[in-house]
Motif scaffolding. Sequence first.
Motif, PDB file in Angstrom:
ATOM      1  N   GLY A 285     -11.338 -14.662 -60.079  1.00 47.26           N
ATOM      2  CA  GLY A 285     -11.101 -13.673 -59.275  1.00 47.26           C
ATOM      3  C   GLY A 285      -9.733 -13.447 -58.785  1.00 47.26           C
TER       4      GLY A 285
ATOM      5  N   SER B  53      -9.207 -13.441 -55.887  1.00 42.00           N
ATOM      6  CA  SER B  53      -9.217 -14.435 -54.663  1.00 42.00           C
ATOM      7  C   SER B  53      -8.482 -15.645 -54.699  1.00 42.00           C
ATOM      8  CB  SER B  53     -11.049 -14.759 -54.424  1.00 42.00           C
ATOM      9  OG  SER B  53     -11.468 -13.432 -54.147  1.00 42.00           O
TER      10      SER B  53
ATOM     11  N   TYR C  81      -6.420 -12.932 -46.682  1.00 44.55           N
ATOM     12  CA  TYR C  81      -5.029 -13.150 -46.423  1.00 44.55           C
ATOM     13  C   TYR C  81      -4.973 -14.159 -45.245  1.00 44.55           C
ATOM     14  CZ  TYR C  81      -4.603  -9.004 -49.364  1.00 44.55           C
ATOM     15  OH  TYR C  81      -4.861  -7.999 -50.155  1.00 44.55           O
TER      16      TYR C  81
ATOM     17  N   ASN D 275      -7.193  -2.046 -49.092  1.00 39.45           N
ATOM     18  CA  ASN D 275      -8.391  -2.267 -48.837  1.00 39.45           C
ATOM     19  C   ASN D 275      -8.128  -2.666 -47.159  1.00 39.45           C
ATOM     20  OD1 ASN D 275     -10.813  -3.183 -47.835  1.00 39.45           O
ATOM     21  ND2 ASN D 275     -11.114  -4.857 -49.400  1.00 39.45           N
TER      22      ASN D 275
ATOM     23  N   ASP E 107      -1.111  -7.938 -53.656  1.00 44.53           N
ATOM     24  CA  ASP E 107      -2.573  -7.922 -54.095  1.00 44.53           C
ATOM     25  C   ASP E 107      -2.670  -6.244 -54.949  1.00 44.53           C
ATOM     26  OD1 ASP E 107      -4.958  -7.504 -54.528  1.00 44.53           O
ATOM     27  OD2 ASP E 107      -5.772  -8.480 -52.465  1.00 44.53           O
TER      28      ASP E 107
ATOM     29  N   TYR F 177      -6.589  -2.919 -56.906  1.00 39.74           N
ATOM     30  CA  TYR F 177      -7.032  -1.495 -56.848  1.00 39.74           C
ATOM     31  C   TYR F 177      -6.121  -0.624 -57.683  1.00 39.74           C
ATOM     32  CZ  TYR F 177     -10.383  -2.918 -53.653  1.00 39.74           C
ATOM     33  OH  TYR F 177     -11.676  -3.523 -52.776  1.00 39.74           O
TER      34      TYR F 177
ATOM     35  N   TYR G 246     -12.335   3.243 -50.387  1.00 40.20           N
ATOM     36  CA  TYR G 246     -12.589   3.361 -48.844  1.00 40.20           C
ATOM     37  C   TYR G 246     -12.011   4.446 -48.167  1.00 40.20           C
ATOM     38  CZ  TYR G 246     -13.044  -1.519 -50.739  1.00 40.20           C
ATOM     39  OH  TYR G 246     -13.597  -2.515 -51.179  1.00 40.20           O
TER      40      TYR G 246
HETATM   41  C1  LIG Z   1      -7.953  -6.111 -51.249  1.00 42.93           C
HETATM   42  C2  LIG Z   1      -8.645  -7.395 -52.276  1.00 42.93           C
HETATM   43  N1  LIG Z   1      -8.270  -8.285 -52.843  1.00 42.93           N
HETATM   44  C3  LIG Z   1      -8.990  -9.224 -53.580  1.00 42.93           C
HETATM   45  C4  LIG Z   1     -10.305  -9.074 -53.625  1.00 42.93           C
HETATM   46  C5  LIG Z   1     -10.943 -10.116 -54.231  1.00 42.93           C
HETATM   47  O1  LIG Z   1     -11.415  -9.583 -55.422  1.00 42.93           O
HETATM   48  P1  LIG Z   1     -11.921 -10.862 -56.740  1.00 42.93           P
HETATM   49  O2  LIG Z   1     -13.381 -10.050 -57.034  1.00 42.93           O
HETATM   50  O3  LIG Z   1     -11.055 -10.407 -57.854  1.00 42.93           O
HETATM   51  O4  LIG Z   1     -11.689 -11.989 -56.199  1.00 42.93           O
HETATM   52  C6  LIG Z   1     -10.918  -8.073 -53.047  1.00 42.93           C
HETATM   53  C7  LIG Z   1     -12.187  -8.014 -52.912  1.00 42.93           C
HETATM   54  O5  LIG Z   1     -13.116  -7.263 -52.284  1.00 42.93           O
HETATM   55  C8  LIG Z   1      -9.964  -7.139 -52.357  1.00 42.93           C
HETATM   56  O6  LIG Z   1     -10.550  -5.886 -51.748  1.00 42.93           O
END
Ligand SMILES: Cc1ncc(COP(=O)(O)O)c(C=O)c1O
Length: 387
Positions: free
Chosen positions: A99, A101, A128, A175, A203, A206, A321
């Motif tokens: 991910g 993440s 973060y 987000n 990041d 999106y 969102y």
């Molecule tokens: C801004 C943002 N970055 C990263 C992630 C994490 O995404 P992933 O599923 O690729 O770990 C999310 C998940 O909601 C997110 O909104």
Amino acid sequence: MKQLKSRLSPVVENLPPSGIRRFFDLASEMKDVISLGVGEPDFVTPWHIRDASFDALSRGFTSYTSNRGMSQLLEAIADYLMGYNLHYDPDRELLVTVGGSEAIDLALRAMLSPGDEVLIPEPAYVSYRPCAALAGGVPVAVPTRWEAQFRVSTTDLESQLTARSKVLVMCYPNNPTGAVLSETDLQELATFCVQNDLLVISDEIYAELSYGGKHHSIAEQPGMRDRTVVVSGMSKAFAMTGWRIGYAAGPEDILSAMLKIHQYAILCAPVMGQMAAIEALQHGEREKQRMVEEYDRRRRLMVEGLRSVGLSCHEPQGAFYAFPDIRSTGFTAEAFAEELLRQQRVAVVPGTAFGEAGEGFVRCSYATSADQIEQAIQRMGHFLTEL
Ligand SMILES: Cc1ncc(COP(=O)(O)O)c(C=O)c1O
């Protein structure tokens, strides 16, 4: 033996629980709740992508891959990023992660020494701050404002800059606010980062969900490629949250350091997910476009709905969102979300879950059906007229 709790890491002890989780827990105990709280697509992963994974399994792809990721996937990511004018060497400058993440966590761990400050424009995605703290850094909130559509400016950054500032973590499309940056914003930010020698974690998970035209990365700006790690992944645009495939792209020195941590902590991202990601990146354009068009339709429905019940709301330019202003109700974000859930069974996330700058706002996800959005808006209308 001493109390176990007292022997745990104080950094972990001091991490606050996620504000999003609390609302999910509350909502899950109730019946007939319409949730605008989730941050993931309501679509199932397109069939051809699932099929690629079944096929991989039946052909016996069940083992570890190389630490960096399968070469075919790394090449597919490099090709895909070229569509965004980003050019990375798949063998040295890309890494497949669990991910986006994991990529965020690795980038922070690779960059930070104890006490280094991490500038985080807020409201911001919830990981973060804790990841910066777990990496020994000091998260520093950079509040962004409704009046500026929550786009971070160099003036905002300047106000929190110190001699210890080392990394800027930014997320556009954003987000929870749905904000995107203009070309001028990106140029100004890039100049600021170069002048102040900041490393950047951008990041861009999106990126594909940009409604006003093609997404641009800060890594495209002069002087930025060598100081930026671009984070992205399959979760949002391809409706693949559960597959856990993300990636990082950046200069070799940083990526090598990230790979070192990844190889000891994770070994490799799951092979079935990697096979599915190859299919998605190479053949997923049509399905992806279909989902983006549907989000766009729901986005307009959500914004018009929120405005029709009396809440001010910027038109989100990206992600999925809306972030309406609830200050006119006199409630705090937390109280608004709690009362709305209790009285009308609509779950939204209080803006404060994304930092103090989110006070006065709530996050409403439109990654849910048009029908659910319409019903949620109706219930919000009742809630607001009864105040
Ligand atoms: C801004 C943002 N970055 C990263 C992630 C994490 O995404 P992933 O599923 O690729 O770990 C999310 C998940 O909601 C997110 O909104």
